[in-house]
Design an enzyme around this catalytic site. Structure first.
Site, PDB file in Angstrom:
ATOM      1  N   LYS A  11      43.133  32.250 -16.458  1.00 20.62           N
ATOM      2  CA  LYS A  11      44.072  31.185 -16.104  1.00 20.62           C
ATOM      3  C   LYS A  11      44.526  30.401 -17.351  1.00 20.62           C
ATOM      4  O   LYS A  11      43.907  30.501 -18.425  1.00 20.62           O
ATOM      5  CB  LYS A  11      43.403  30.259 -15.086  1.00 20.62           C
ATOM      6  N   TYR A  51      49.448  31.944  -4.200  1.00 25.54           N
ATOM      7  CA  TYR A  51      48.464  31.047  -3.576  1.00 25.54           C
ATOM      8  C   TYR A  51      48.975  30.487  -2.237  1.00 25.54           C
ATOM      9  O   TYR A  51      48.545  29.408  -1.814  1.00 25.54           O
ATOM     10  CB  TYR A  51      48.098  29.918  -4.530  1.00 25.54           C
ATOM     11  N   PHE A  59      45.510  20.016  -2.686  1.00 25.84           N
ATOM     12  CA  PHE A  59      45.603  20.311  -4.120  1.00 25.84           C
ATOM     13  C   PHE A  59      46.667  21.357  -4.449  1.00 25.84           C
ATOM     14  O   PHE A  59      46.762  21.790  -5.595  1.00 25.84           O
ATOM     15  CB  PHE A  59      44.233  20.768  -4.657  1.00 25.84           C
ATOM     16  N   ARG A  87      33.109  38.642  -8.184  1.00 24.96           N
ATOM     17  CA  ARG A  87      32.899  37.256  -7.730  1.00 24.96           C
ATOM     18  C   ARG A  87      31.544  36.739  -8.242  1.00 24.96           C
ATOM     19  O   ARG A  87      31.416  35.572  -8.601  1.00 24.96           O
ATOM     20  CB  ARG A  87      32.976  37.167  -6.206  1.00 24.96           C
ATOM     21  N   THR A  93      33.464  28.459  -7.421  1.00 23.60           N
ATOM     22  CA  THR A  93      34.780  27.857  -7.702  1.00 23.60           C
ATOM     23  C   THR A  93      34.642  26.638  -8.607  1.00 23.60           C
ATOM     24  O   THR A  93      35.413  26.472  -9.559  1.00 23.60           O
ATOM     25  CB  THR A  93      35.454  27.438  -6.374  1.00 23.60           C
ATOM     26  N   ARG A 104      32.637  31.231 -15.196  1.00 23.98           N
ATOM     27  CA  ARG A 104      33.064  29.837 -14.967  1.00 23.98           C
ATOM     28  C   ARG A 104      32.071  28.849 -15.572  1.00 23.98           C
ATOM     29  O   ARG A 104      32.469  27.794 -16.086  1.00 23.98           O
ATOM     30  CB  ARG A 104      33.290  29.599 -13.478  1.00 23.98           C
ATOM     31  N   ASN A 114      39.494  26.364 -13.572  1.00 19.66           N
ATOM     32  CA  ASN A 114      38.238  27.112 -13.541  1.00 19.66           C
ATOM     33  C   ASN A 114      38.312  28.502 -14.181  1.00 19.66           C
ATOM     34  O   ASN A 114      37.566  29.400 -13.818  1.00 19.66           O
ATOM     35  CB  ASN A 114      37.676  27.142 -12.120  1.00 19.66           C
ATOM     36  N   HIS A 117      40.517  33.831 -12.021  1.00 19.09           N
ATOM     37  CA  HIS A 117      40.675  34.164 -10.603  1.00 19.09           C
ATOM     38  C   HIS A 117      39.964  35.482 -10.333  1.00 19.09           C
ATOM     39  O   HIS A 117      39.966  36.362 -11.195  1.00 19.09           O
ATOM     40  CB  HIS A 117      42.159  34.328 -10.256  1.00 19.09           C
ATOM     41  N   GLU A 128      47.180  41.617  -4.318  1.00 18.23           N
ATOM     42  CA  GLU A 128      47.361  40.874  -5.568  1.00 18.23           C
ATOM     43  C   GLU A 128      47.673  41.811  -6.732  1.00 18.23           C
ATOM     44  O   GLU A 128      48.515  41.496  -7.590  1.00 18.23           O
ATOM     45  CB  GLU A 128      46.109  40.059  -5.854  1.00 18.23           C
TER      46      GLU A 128
HETATM   47  P1  ATP Z   1      40.443  31.918  -7.078  1.00 19.30           P
HETATM   48  O1  ATP Z   1      41.154  32.247  -5.786  1.00 19.30           O
HETATM   49  O2  ATP Z   1      41.381  31.329  -8.117  1.00 19.30           O
HETATM   50  O3  ATP Z   1      39.631  33.060  -7.591  1.00 19.30           O
HETATM   51  P2  ATP Z   1      38.315  30.702  -5.592  1.00 19.30           P
HETATM   52  O4  ATP Z   1      38.495  31.849  -4.669  1.00 19.30           O
HETATM   53  O5  ATP Z   1      36.970  30.502  -6.199  1.00 19.30           O
HETATM   54  O6  ATP Z   1      39.373  30.768  -6.777  1.00 19.30           O
HETATM   55  P3  ATP Z   1      39.875  29.110  -3.778  1.00 19.30           P
HETATM   56  O7  ATP Z   1      39.261  28.322  -2.680  1.00 19.30           O
HETATM   57  O8  ATP Z   1      40.579  30.379  -3.446  1.00 19.30           O
HETATM   58  O9  ATP Z   1      38.738  29.350  -4.877  1.00 19.30           O
HETATM   59  O10 ATP Z   1      40.862  28.132  -4.549  1.00 19.30           O
HETATM   60  C1  ATP Z   1      41.912  28.660  -5.373  1.00 19.30           C
HETATM   61  C2  ATP Z   1      42.044  27.803  -6.602  1.00 19.30           C
HETATM   62  O11 ATP Z   1      42.528  26.515  -6.233  1.00 19.30           O
HETATM   63  C3  ATP Z   1      40.713  27.493  -7.323  1.00 19.30           C
HETATM   64  O12 ATP Z   1      40.286  28.537  -8.154  1.00 19.30           O
HETATM   65  C4  ATP Z   1      41.111  26.264  -8.109  1.00 19.30           C
HETATM   66  O13 ATP Z   1      41.892  26.598  -9.262  1.00 19.30           O
HETATM   67  C5  ATP Z   1      41.978  25.525  -7.099  1.00 19.30           C
HETATM   68  N1  ATP Z   1      41.189  24.590  -6.285  1.00 19.30           N
HETATM   69  C6  ATP Z   1      40.313  24.903  -5.292  1.00 19.30           C
HETATM   70  N2  ATP Z   1      39.753  23.808  -4.774  1.00 19.30           N
HETATM   71  C7  ATP Z   1      40.300  22.764  -5.444  1.00 19.30           C
HETATM   72  C8  ATP Z   1      40.140  21.339  -5.381  1.00 19.30           C
HETATM   73  N3  ATP Z   1      39.317  20.765  -4.499  1.00 19.30           N
HETATM   74  N4  ATP Z   1      40.867  20.580  -6.235  1.00 19.30           N
HETATM   75  C9  ATP Z   1      41.717  21.143  -7.130  1.00 19.30           C
HETATM   76  N5  ATP Z   1      41.923  22.475  -7.237  1.00 19.30           N
HETATM   77  C10 ATP Z   1      41.222  23.266  -6.417  1.00 19.30           C
HETATM   78 MG    MG Z   2      40.376  32.436  -3.878  1.00 20.24          MG
END
Ligand code: ATP
Ligand code: MG
Length: 139
Positions: A11, A51, A59, A87, A93, A104, A114, A117, A128
């Site tokens: 990212k 997304y 957010f 993962r 996350t 991470r 973070n 992805h 994706e």
């Molecule tokens: P990713 O899909 O990017 O691999 P993830 O699956 O661990 O991450 P998701 O729940 O899918 O987490 O959230 C997608 C992305 O949205 C997170 O990686 C982060 O960048 C952002 N995000 C998630 N929760 C929050 C939050 N509470 N505040 C701000 N940004 C958030």
């Molecule tokens: Mg995700």
């Protein structure tokens, strides 16, 4: 894309902080083979589509601003059990909750920024990967 593949992005925060090399080393050292890769930048439309599942979340605007603010590295990775193993390699996350040694934990700064992805299912890995790469770019 077959089920031993997953999709990742390094990212904008991790690119800005100079962690492309460190993250790719963790990925390849863990046994993932890179079968597609590019250095690119998401448009707002790209990030909103990628997304879309989060579009009702509070957010979402912040997430789109973040993911479009600079270049990323996107890649398709191959390994047995790729989605689950990747993962585990990236960690939770929120980097504050991520296990020691995970990408991470090592490279992320916050739950929003973070570093990487990782696809959350074989089905989403295929969607994706196809969003980012043409068939002839995948080896
Ligand atoms: P990713 O899909 O990017 O691999 P993830 O699956 O661990 O991450 P998701 O729940 O899918 O987490 O959230 C997608 C992305 O949205 C997170 O990686 C982060 O960048 C952002 N995000 C998630 N929760 C929050 C939050 N509470 N505040 C701000 N940004 C958030
Ligand atoms: Mg995700």
């Amino acid at each position: 894309m077959s089920t031993n593949r997953t999709f990742t992005m390094i990212k904008p925060d991790a690119v800005e902080n100079g962690h492309i090399g460190g993250i790719l080393d963790k990925i390849t050292s863990a046994g993932f083979k890179i079968v597609a890769m590019k250095y690119t930048q998401l448009s707002r439309r790209d990030a909103q589509a990628f997304y879309a599942i989060h579009k009702e979340r509070p957010f979402f605007g912040e997430l789109v601003d973040f993911m479009t603010r600079g270049p990323i590295v996107s890649a398709i990775l191959e390994k047995d059990n790729a989605v689950e193993d990747f993962r585990a390699l990236i960690g939770a996350t929120n980097p504050a909750d991520a296990a020691e040694g995970t990408i991470r934990k090592l490279f992320a700064t916050s739950i929003a920024e973070n570093a990487v992805h990782g696809s959350d299912s074989d089905e989403n890995a295929a969607i994706e990967g196809a969003f980012h790469f043409a068939g002839r770019e995948i080896f």
